[in-house]
Design an enzyme around this catalytic site. Sequence first.
Site, mmCIF file in Angstrom:
data_model
loop_
_atom_site.group_PDB
_atom_site.id
_atom_site.type_symbol
_atom_site.label_atom_id
_atom_site.label_comp_id
_atom_site.label_asym_id
_atom_site.label_seq_id
_atom_site.Cartn_x
_atom_site.Cartn_y
_atom_site.Cartn_z
ATOM 1 N N ASP A 11 4.423 0.458 9.509
ATOM 2 C CA ASP A 11 2.936 0.551 9.297
ATOM 3 C C ASP A 11 2.322 -0.637 8.402
ATOM 4 O O ASP A 11 3.081 -1.310 7.655
ATOM 5 C CB ASP A 11 2.510 1.766 8.479
ATOM 6 C CG ASP A 11 1.177 2.109 8.211
ATOM 7 O OD1 ASP A 11 0.674 2.290 9.209
ATOM 8 O OD2 ASP A 11 0.963 2.559 7.132
ATOM 9 N N ASP A 13 -1.522 -0.775 6.828
ATOM 10 C CA ASP A 13 -2.436 -0.510 5.602
ATOM 11 C C ASP A 13 -1.966 0.787 4.794
ATOM 12 O O ASP A 13 -1.591 1.695 5.497
ATOM 13 C CB ASP A 13 -3.992 -0.259 6.144
ATOM 14 C CG ASP A 13 -4.741 -0.139 5.108
ATOM 15 O OD1 ASP A 13 -4.498 -0.702 3.727
ATOM 16 O OD2 ASP A 13 -6.144 -0.224 5.626
#
Length: 267
Positions: A11, A13
């Site tokens: 991932d 952010d």
Amino acid sequence: MTASWKAYLIDLDGTLYHGSRIIPGAAQLISDLNAQGIPHLFVTNNSSRTPGEVAAHLREMGIAAEEQEVCTSAVAGAEYIASIEPGAKVAPIGEFGLLNALSEAGLTVEKDHPDFVIQGIDRSFTYETLTRATQWISAGARYVLTNPDLLLPSQEGLMPGAGTISAAIQAATGVEPVIIGKPSSILMNFAIDRLGLRNEEVAVIGDNMLTDISAGVHAGCGTILVLTGLTTNDNLQRFIDASGVQPDHVCNDLEELRNMICSTAAI
């Protein structure tokens, strides 16, 4: 368990950065993965940017990244539609990243009688757009949502996400969309297909129990939660209860994650 994982879906952010600020240890983590030849892809629900733009954003912060290493919900959504109906007529509600993905997938933008409506974040969304989406879907167009995020962080604070726009469309039409991004497994499977591995050979790394970790579990992948963003030691149990899933590993920071992955790979 980490020894059986051959690649990682990471991932962005909340895991590698917060907005334009890099999270400590992110650059070294990716540098070590590259040095040891450990396959990895950057997987994001963000549909507004192209993979090239995402990779450039990472490089600006000092994180090594190439366009082909980025999987976005927009690209996965476009490929999903193309796999069902090559060359389909699609009405997009979104920004440049989504429009570019449709073009790359060989789909035709059509705003009169579309076969599909695909919707992502659209910061120019209007009542007129809502009206057209309602009419398209009510006339039989299939509804695809890039990602269900209700809120997005910004420099000015939280702002409505693609999921909030979708809530209005669903209220108007009574139609639930096919969801592409996390926590759906569609985006995960899209990325895993690119790696050419089995789902159980891949682990998902992220900071969000409700999206990253849930998506990994639903896709049959391993999961590593990092406490670098949304999930913290204080709210971990609450998010486990809310998501109904458990991560395989929990790392307090990216240094702990790097030591776990890279020391295992070096054995």
